[in-house]
Write a protein that holds these residues in place. Sequence first.
Motif, PDB file in Angstrom:
ATOM      1  N   LEU A 361      36.907 -21.291 -30.958  1.00 16.74           N
ATOM      2  CA  LEU A 361      37.937 -22.021 -31.707  1.00 16.74           C
ATOM      3  C   LEU A 361      37.387 -22.711 -32.964  1.00 16.74           C
ATOM      4  O   LEU A 361      37.984 -23.655 -33.462  1.00 16.74           O
ATOM      5  CB  LEU A 361      38.599 -23.083 -30.803  1.00 16.74           C
ATOM      6  CG  LEU A 361      39.312 -22.564 -29.556  1.00 16.74           C
ATOM      7  CD1 LEU A 361      39.774 -23.722 -28.694  1.00 16.74           C
ATOM      8  CD2 LEU A 361      40.499 -21.679 -29.942  1.00 16.74           C
ATOM      9  N   ARG A 362      36.268 -22.238 -33.460  1.00 17.27           N
ATOM     10  CA  ARG A 362      35.643 -22.923 -34.590  1.00 17.27           C
ATOM     11  C   ARG A 362      35.549 -22.051 -35.843  1.00 17.27           C
ATOM     12  O   ARG A 362      35.622 -22.560 -36.951  1.00 17.27           O
ATOM     13  CB  ARG A 362      34.236 -23.384 -34.189  1.00 17.27           C
ATOM     14  CG  ARG A 362      33.589 -24.358 -35.169  1.00 17.27           C
ATOM     15  CD  ARG A 362      32.208 -24.761 -34.694  1.00 17.27           C
ATOM     16  NE  ARG A 362      31.613 -25.769 -35.562  1.00 17.27           N
ATOM     17  CZ  ARG A 362      31.707 -27.074 -35.376  1.00 17.27           C
ATOM     18  NH1 ARG A 362      32.386 -27.531 -34.331  1.00 17.27           N
ATOM     19  NH2 ARG A 362      31.130 -27.922 -36.216  1.00 17.27           N
ATOM     20  N   VAL A 363      35.406 -20.742 -35.671  1.00 16.00           N
ATOM     21  CA  VAL A 363      35.172 -19.855 -36.814  1.00 16.00           C
ATOM     22  C   VAL A 363      36.446 -19.083 -37.179  1.00 16.00           C
ATOM     23  O   VAL A 363      36.970 -19.212 -38.280  1.00 16.00           O
ATOM     24  CB  VAL A 363      34.021 -18.871 -36.510  1.00 16.00           C
ATOM     25  CG1 VAL A 363      33.776 -17.953 -37.705  1.00 16.00           C
ATOM     26  CG2 VAL A 363      32.746 -19.627 -36.157  1.00 16.00           C
ATOM     27  N   LEU A 405      38.242 -23.516 -23.372  1.00 16.89           N
ATOM     28  CA  LEU A 405      38.958 -22.389 -22.758  1.00 16.89           C
ATOM     29  C   LEU A 405      40.376 -22.784 -22.389  1.00 16.89           C
ATOM     30  O   LEU A 405      41.327 -21.995 -22.544  1.00 16.89           O
ATOM     31  CB  LEU A 405      38.188 -21.892 -21.532  1.00 16.89           C
ATOM     32  CG  LEU A 405      36.860 -21.184 -21.821  1.00 16.89           C
ATOM     33  CD1 LEU A 405      36.075 -20.961 -20.533  1.00 16.89           C
ATOM     34  CD2 LEU A 405      37.096 -19.850 -22.529  1.00 16.89           C
ATOM     35  N   LEU A 406      40.548 -24.009 -21.881  1.00 13.76           N
ATOM     36  CA  LEU A 406      41.899 -24.502 -21.568  1.00 13.76           C
ATOM     37  C   LEU A 406      42.758 -24.563 -22.836  1.00 13.76           C
ATOM     38  O   LEU A 406      43.929 -24.168 -22.824  1.00 13.76           O
ATOM     39  CB  LEU A 406      41.821 -25.892 -20.932  1.00 13.76           C
ATOM     40  CG  LEU A 406      41.515 -25.966 -19.432  1.00 13.76           C
ATOM     41  CD1 LEU A 406      41.395 -27.420 -18.993  1.00 13.76           C
ATOM     42  CD2 LEU A 406      42.598 -25.254 -18.622  1.00 13.76           C
ATOM     43  N   LEU A 407      42.156 -25.062 -23.902  1.00 23.07           N
ATOM     44  CA  LEU A 407      42.881 -25.157 -25.173  1.00 23.07           C
ATOM     45  C   LEU A 407      43.245 -23.780 -25.695  1.00 23.07           C
ATOM     46  O   LEU A 407      44.336 -23.582 -26.249  1.00 23.07           O
ATOM     47  CB  LEU A 407      42.017 -25.902 -26.194  1.00 23.07           C
ATOM     48  CG  LEU A 407      42.654 -26.150 -27.564  1.00 23.07           C
ATOM     49  CD1 LEU A 407      43.944 -26.951 -27.421  1.00 23.07           C
ATOM     50  CD2 LEU A 407      41.674 -26.877 -28.485  1.00 23.07           C
ATOM     51  N   MET A 408      42.361 -22.802 -25.501  1.00 23.86           N
ATOM     52  CA  MET A 408      42.648 -21.436 -25.925  1.00 23.86           C
ATOM     53  C   MET A 408      43.901 -20.893 -25.266  1.00 23.86           C
ATOM     54  O   MET A 408      44.747 -20.255 -25.907  1.00 23.86           O
ATOM     55  CB  MET A 408      41.472 -20.519 -25.581  1.00 23.86           C
ATOM     56  CG  MET A 408      40.395 -20.415 -26.621  1.00 23.86           C
ATOM     57  SD  MET A 408      39.161 -19.233 -26.101  1.00 23.86           S
ATOM     58  CE  MET A 408      40.193 -17.812 -25.771  1.00 23.86           C
ATOM     59  N   LEU A 409      44.025 -21.116 -23.974  1.00 30.60           N
ATOM     60  CA  LEU A 409      45.194 -20.627 -23.240  1.00 30.60           C
ATOM     61  C   LEU A 409      46.471 -21.307 -23.713  1.00 30.60           C
ATOM     62  O   LEU A 409      47.553 -20.720 -23.668  1.00 30.60           O
ATOM     63  CB  LEU A 409      44.996 -20.857 -21.739  1.00 30.60           C
ATOM     64  CG  LEU A 409      43.846 -20.078 -21.089  1.00 30.60           C
ATOM     65  CD1 LEU A 409      43.750 -20.417 -19.606  1.00 30.60           C
ATOM     66  CD2 LEU A 409      44.037 -18.582 -21.267  1.00 30.60           C
ATOM     67  N   GLN A 410      46.328 -22.522 -24.198  1.00 31.17           N
ATOM     68  CA  GLN A 410      47.514 -23.263 -24.664  1.00 31.17           C
ATOM     69  C   GLN A 410      47.959 -22.792 -26.049  1.00 31.17           C
ATOM     70  O   GLN A 410      49.153 -22.621 -26.295  1.00 31.17           O
ATOM     71  CB  GLN A 410      47.208 -24.762 -24.705  1.00 31.17           C
ATOM     72  CG  GLN A 410      47.008 -25.384 -23.327  1.00 31.17           C
ATOM     73  CD  GLN A 410      46.580 -26.837 -23.406  1.00 31.17           C
ATOM     74  OE1 GLN A 410      46.462 -27.397 -24.494  1.00 31.17           O
ATOM     75  NE2 GLN A 410      46.328 -27.452 -22.252  1.00 31.17           N
ATOM     76  N   ALA A 421      39.288 -15.413 -20.244  1.00 27.10           N
ATOM     77  CA  ALA A 421      39.224 -16.875 -20.282  1.00 27.10           C
ATOM     78  C   ALA A 421      39.675 -17.473 -18.952  1.00 27.10           C
ATOM     79  O   ALA A 421      39.069 -18.440 -18.449  1.00 27.10           O
ATOM     80  CB  ALA A 421      40.086 -17.404 -21.419  1.00 27.10           C
ATOM     81  N   SER A 422      40.712 -16.894 -18.359  1.00 26.44           N
ATOM     82  CA  SER A 422      41.206 -17.387 -17.069  1.00 26.44           C
ATOM     83  C   SER A 422      40.166 -17.194 -15.972  1.00 26.44           C
ATOM     84  O   SER A 422      39.952 -18.079 -15.121  1.00 26.44           O
ATOM     85  CB  SER A 422      42.499 -16.649 -16.689  1.00 26.44           C
ATOM     86  OG  SER A 422      43.511 -16.875 -17.648  1.00 26.44           O
TER      87      SER A 422
END
Length: 450
Positions: A361-363, A405-410, A421-422
């Motif tokens: 979530l950075r690049v 990873l939680l934020l990615m799913l959101q 991720a899950s």
Amino acid sequence: MMIATWRKKRAEKRVTKKGFMKKKNMELVIPSQFTCPISLELMKDPVTLSTGITYDRENIEKWINEGGNQTCPITNQELKSCGSGIIDPVLIPNHNIRKMIQQWCVENKEYGIDRIPTPRIPVSSSDVTALLAKITNSSKLEKQESNLCKELVTRVKDLSSESDRNKCCFVTSGTGKVLSSAFLELSEGTNVKNASTEEVILSTLTLFLPLDVKSKAILGSISSLRCIAWFLMKGSLSSRRNAVLVLREILKMEEHDKVEILLNIEGALEGLVKLVKEPICPNTTKASLLTIYHMVINSSSKSRFVDVGLVELLIEILVDCDKSICEKALGVLDGILSYEEGVKRAYSYALSVPVLVKKLLRVSDLATEFSVSILWKICKAEKRDNNEDCDVLVEALQVGAFQKLLLMLQVGCSETTKEKASELLKLLNVHRDRTECVDSLDFKNLKRTF
């Protein structure tokens, strides 16, 4: 006072786009016949169409070629086509107007107007065809004639560099195929003297990227690849740069046989890795990574890539690099880790997990997907090995993988990445009671080992 005087003098010497310039209480007006009807600016290279209207060459060529227009901008009359699709054949240099403009510039030098230099005559399609024919013939002659071929190719390079119009003319005339064929012809010989000619051909080919399919197929032959690999390993910095740019084009075809040929050439892979480890420029590094990426995804065995130390090298590059290089490095790393030996090497390298978590979530979305895939492969390997300590999972928790990873799913991601991720979250959740989850570390000041 001095500053005010300087500003006043500078303002007096400024020519405006409207076609006039002020000096004291006077206005210098550019004669209307000296301005291009398209840009309304002083013409540098006046040319006349078959309709009798004179334009600046750069503006009318842009009108015809880029806009796809087939009419005169002023009269709307249809222009005659030469059949090549490059430019209107009745594009006659207006020498009288040019000389008048140059004389006018000289007469008004005190207004700060510079003399318009005499423009170079653009290359014609017939000139290009004749030049390419000479290159083809010279490359087929005896080895001692390679100097002639070198001179001709240098001529192509110089003309193509003069203007976009010249370059377009060479491209449409099939220069890429001619130069590729000449390179192949010379590479089949054993005369070392041909190396300088081949070097010039490689350099010239980079001016015509991207290459057409036929050119790439010719350059993808065994003898051509061996010659390119030689420059990659033993050439000068510019030769190595040109070699990898051409190699990238060849391997874009994603043909398995070309990858295997290149891998079987001794030192070729090491040469590519050296360009990544000891970068010449960002473009060369990106081309090297893309070339290695195509080799990785089209190779049946990934062990060679592990043996040359690519896993560790790529992870160290990821510590501090720009977006484009980061995405390419992660793509190569993900490909190598599809091989068990690659996973083991990444698993045992101390920087792997913290650096990969840092990229989440950075690049970019692409970098995040690659990072998740790589982390998933490493963590799955630890589970298969039945490691009771679960060092990798605990370390991932410590550097903030669970929260990211939680934020990615959101926020959303691709279906494949979502599944990985899950699964990672399930693996990490088992060990949450063993450590405190913190934010990922900052590796900005981390020193590389090379």
